[in-house]
Design a protein around this motif. Sequence first.
Motif, PDB file in Angstrom:
ATOM      1  N   ASP A   1       0.351  17.490 -11.222  1.00 13.05           N
ATOM      2  CA  ASP A   1      -0.946  17.410 -10.381  1.00 13.05           C
ATOM      3  C   ASP A   1      -1.152  18.493  -9.320  1.00 13.05           C
ATOM      4  OD1 ASP A   1      -1.810  15.646 -12.201  1.00 13.05           O
ATOM      5  OD2 ASP A   1      -1.728  13.983 -10.681  1.00 13.05           O
ATOM      6  N   ALA A   2      -2.288  18.794  -8.816  1.00 12.24           N
ATOM      7  CA  ALA A   2      -2.658  19.706  -7.730  1.00 12.24           C
ATOM      8  C   ALA A   2      -1.638  19.076  -6.680  1.00 12.24           C
ATOM      9  CB  ALA A   2      -3.894  19.856  -7.430  1.00 12.24           C
ATOM     10  N   PRO A   3      -1.084  20.033  -5.611  1.00  8.64           N
ATOM     11  CA  PRO A   3      -0.180  19.636  -4.591  1.00  8.64           C
ATOM     12  C   PRO A   3      -0.967  18.866  -3.604  1.00  8.64           C
ATOM     13  CG  PRO A   3      -0.423  21.960  -4.751  1.00  8.64           C
ATOM     14  CD  PRO A   3      -0.878  21.481  -5.971  1.00  8.64           C
ATOM     15  N   GLU A   4      -2.505  19.144  -3.517  1.00  7.51           N
ATOM     16  CA  GLU A   4      -3.422  18.509  -2.604  1.00  7.51           C
ATOM     17  C   GLU A   4      -3.386  16.938  -2.925  1.00  7.51           C
ATOM     18  OE1 GLU A   4      -4.470  22.747  -2.610  1.00  7.51           O
ATOM     19  OE2 GLU A   4      -3.855  21.210  -4.004  1.00  7.51           O
ATOM     20  N   LEU A   5      -3.445  16.703  -4.171  1.00  8.24           N
ATOM     21  CA  LEU A   5      -3.543  15.391  -4.477  1.00  8.24           C
ATOM     22  C   LEU A   5      -1.946  14.576  -4.005  1.00  8.24           C
ATOM     23  CD1 LEU A   5      -4.870  15.372  -7.995  1.00  8.24           C
ATOM     24  CD2 LEU A   5      -5.917  14.706  -5.690  1.00  8.24           C
ATOM     25  N   THR A   6      -0.759  15.201  -4.349  1.00  8.72           N
ATOM     26  CA  THR A   6       0.273  14.688  -4.074  1.00  8.72           C
ATOM     27  C   THR A   6       0.466  14.551  -2.281  1.00  8.72           C
ATOM     28  OG1 THR A   6       1.543  15.634  -5.839  1.00  8.72           O
ATOM     29  CG2 THR A   6       2.861  15.002  -3.878  1.00  8.72           C
TER      30      THR A   6
ATOM     31  N   ALA B   1       0.903  -1.107  -0.019  1.00  4.32           N
ATOM     32  CA  ALA B   1      -0.027  -0.057  -0.161  1.00  4.32           C
ATOM     33  C   ALA B   1       0.766   1.134  -0.029  1.00  4.32           C
ATOM     34  CB  ALA B   1      -0.800   0.196   1.099  1.00  4.32           C
ATOM     35  N   ALA B   2       2.151   1.074   0.827  1.00  4.40           N
ATOM     36  CA  ALA B   2       2.878   2.430   0.727  1.00  4.40           C
ATOM     37  C   ALA B   2       3.440   2.617  -0.495  1.00  4.40           C
ATOM     38  CB  ALA B   2       3.792   2.120   1.906  1.00  4.40           C
ATOM     39  N   GLU B   3       3.883   1.336  -1.247  1.00  3.20           N
ATOM     40  CA  GLU B   3       4.678   1.428  -2.326  1.00  3.20           C
ATOM     41  C   GLU B   3       3.744   2.200  -3.432  1.00  3.20           C
ATOM     42  OE1 GLU B   3       7.342  -0.942  -5.690  1.00  3.20           O
ATOM     43  OE2 GLU B   3       5.427  -2.042  -4.864  1.00  3.20           O
ATOM     44  N   ALA B   4       2.431   1.653  -3.581  1.00  3.55           N
ATOM     45  CA  ALA B   4       1.598   2.233  -4.576  1.00  3.55           C
ATOM     46  C   ALA B   4       1.161   3.681  -4.461  1.00  3.55           C
ATOM     47  CB  ALA B   4       0.274   1.483  -4.422  1.00  3.55           C
ATOM     48  N   ALA B   5       0.977   3.977  -2.877  1.00  2.00           N
ATOM     49  CA  ALA B   5       0.779   5.460  -2.838  1.00  2.00           C
ATOM     50  C   ALA B   5       1.832   6.343  -3.258  1.00  2.00           C
ATOM     51  CB  ALA B   5       0.461   5.605  -1.231  1.00  2.00           C
ATOM     52  N   LEU B   6       3.302   5.714  -2.912  1.00  2.00           N
ATOM     53  CA  LEU B   6       4.419   6.758  -3.206  1.00  2.00           C
ATOM     54  C   LEU B   6       4.503   6.672  -4.836  1.00  2.00           C
ATOM     55  CD1 LEU B   6       6.901   5.093  -0.817  1.00  2.00           C
ATOM     56  CD2 LEU B   6       6.265   7.696  -1.045  1.00  2.00           C
ATOM     57  N   SER B   7       4.181   5.726  -5.617  1.00  2.00           N
ATOM     58  CA  SER B   7       3.867   5.722  -6.916  1.00  2.00           C
ATOM     59  C   SER B   7       2.935   6.642  -7.511  1.00  2.00           C
ATOM     60  CB  SER B   7       3.638   4.352  -7.675  1.00  2.00           C
ATOM     61  OG  SER B   7       4.697   3.142  -7.228  1.00  2.00           O
ATOM     62  N   ARG B   8       1.937   6.607  -6.819  1.00  2.00           N
ATOM     63  CA  ARG B   8       0.753   7.840  -7.497  1.00  2.00           C
ATOM     64  C   ARG B   8       1.464   9.113  -6.986  1.00  2.00           C
ATOM     65  NH1 ARG B   8      -2.453   4.327  -4.552  1.00  2.00           N
ATOM     66  NH2 ARG B   8      -2.892   5.856  -2.896  1.00  2.00           N
ATOM     67  N   ALA B   9       1.998   9.446  -5.845  1.00  4.27           N
ATOM     68  CA  ALA B   9       2.740  10.662  -5.593  1.00  4.27           C
ATOM     69  C   ALA B   9       3.764  10.845  -6.579  1.00  4.27           C
ATOM     70  CB  ALA B   9       3.229  10.708  -4.385  1.00  4.27           C
ATOM     71  N   HIS B  10       4.819  10.073  -7.117  1.00  2.00           N
ATOM     72  CA  HIS B  10       5.689  10.541  -7.857  1.00  2.00           C
ATOM     73  C   HIS B  10       4.917  10.756  -9.407  1.00  2.00           C
ATOM     74  CE1 HIS B  10       9.136   9.431 -10.842  1.00  2.00           C
ATOM     75  NE2 HIS B  10       9.726  10.101  -9.734  1.00  2.00           N
ATOM     76  N   ALA B  11       4.163   9.878  -9.748  1.00  4.64           N
ATOM     77  CA  ALA B  11       3.416  10.353 -10.830  1.00  4.64           C
ATOM     78  C   ALA B  11       2.683  11.562 -11.084  1.00  4.64           C
ATOM     79  CB  ALA B  11       2.506   9.053 -11.504  1.00  4.64           C
ATOM     80  N   GLY B  12       2.131  12.051  -9.991  1.00  2.00           N
ATOM     81  CA  GLY B  12       1.509  13.296  -9.977  1.00  2.00           C
ATOM     82  C   GLY B  12       2.289  14.308  -9.819  1.00  2.00           C
ATOM     83  N   LEU B  13       3.538  14.185  -9.488  1.00  2.00           N
ATOM     84  CA  LEU B  13       4.553  15.168  -9.484  1.00  2.00           C
ATOM     85  C   LEU B  13       4.898  15.328 -10.721  1.00  2.00           C
ATOM     86  CD1 LEU B  13       6.606  14.333  -6.264  1.00  2.00           C
ATOM     87  CD2 LEU B  13       5.207  16.711  -6.474  1.00  2.00           C
ATOM     88  N   LEU B  14       5.239  14.343 -11.480  1.00  2.00           N
ATOM     89  CA  LEU B  14       5.780  14.501 -12.890  1.00  2.00           C
ATOM     90  C   LEU B  14       4.724  15.118 -13.894  1.00  2.00           C
ATOM     91  CD1 LEU B  14       7.912  11.198 -13.521  1.00  2.00           C
ATOM     92  CD2 LEU B  14       8.540  13.340 -12.625  1.00  2.00           C
ATOM     93  N   ALA B  15       3.354  14.787 -13.346  1.00  2.00           N
ATOM     94  CA  ALA B  15       2.358  15.172 -14.316  1.00  2.00           C
ATOM     95  C   ALA B  15       1.713  16.773 -13.798  1.00  2.00           C
ATOM     96  CB  ALA B  15       1.083  14.325 -14.318  1.00  2.00           C
TER      97      ALA B  15
END
Length: 441
Positions: free
Chosen positions: A401-406, A385-399
Amino acid sequence: MDAPTIIALATPPGAGALALLRLSGPEATALTDRLLRRPVSWEPRRLWHRELHDGEILLDDVVLSYWRGPRSYTGEDVVEISCHGNPFLVRRVLDAYLRLGAKPAGPGEFTQRAFLNGKVDLTQAEAVADLIAAATDREIAGAQALQAGRLGAMLQEARAALIDLLANLEAYIDFPDEDISPETGSAFAARVEALRAAVARLLETAPLGRILREGIVTAIVGRPNVGKSSLFNALLREDRAIVSPQPGTTRDVLETETRVGPWRLRLLDTAGRRATDDPIEAEGVRRAAAAAERADLVIHLVEASSPAPEDYAPAPGQRVLRIAAKADLGVAPENAALPRLSLRTGEGLDTLPGWIEAALVADGRPLSSLDGITVNGRQEAALRAAEAALSRAHAGLLAHDAPELTSLALREALRAAGEVVGVATDEEILDALFLKFCIGK
């Protein structure tokens, strides 16, 4: 309100030279004083030889030791009572304490109190059970690595990094008018990715962790009279299965546990695979197939001298170790590439552990530890679960995304990492935010 004082037998039940009773809680010494005619000073880490009396009845002569909380295993006052190992005497001492108001400890309650009192984190608490259940040197080493707090230290380091990232990011979100310049862009994303990679390295230890904790469910399969029961007996070092030249001797699935080199095998001996009109043997063949389907590893024995092809279709995710058995009778060219086994000469028995390890990693699946550490099933689920969340955060930063999502993804990662060691998170984030950025100046 203080937790009740608990007592339990800390050594295995049954007759023996000695037994050890453990008492933990605020009344550990007071209750013991009521059973003593000669008082003790209760200096920590001292031993006293005394008699315990229940009224006029001599319970036993014992050796008492004392650890004062919080410098004890549980973080509470702890008295340990070493008495004679007669179960009747042990029961008398236990009953005397229970009549005085002690409570019987539940399963794992001493270690649970150690966790609740901050003496160990959740990974160290789990390691206690691992160490008790360990059956091989490799399992013992893994449990000791966890008990030493190595996994907890890694997770606490990751959590500290996550808290720092969140404190930085949420200060930027919540106080846009303040003069705060959070680390952004590629540098921030690189830190997130580094954390994800660290979690992924821990997850790579999960396959070995499951094998070490649960053993390898291993089915020995093959045609009748190929040597399945002989191998079963050889691995057990006892005549457990009937060995006979008559086909169809094995009718049911025999299951037991044994060690092969550094591996713990949950070994299944099965009926020979063949068509038969005998309804009892047919049921044995059916049970053999069912047992093989649930195995992690199938040791498929083929007769070394037979050129007749014989395949085994593995279940999804199953490993198959194909061995040319009865190699002392000759090896057909078709079987020349297979590892050779002869129970008559002993050929192959010493190298079997290596064959097993090669089969377990045949598809490139890692079978490794990290600094001696392997994670268990509960820890693996939280880390995924932690790895999946970190992957989403990293992808959102590259895209972009709004900082709230990160922030939301990083919070999920922090919560999951906290589940591994058993700590809360939200107040820590708040504290770090105020300490780092001096909000409200």
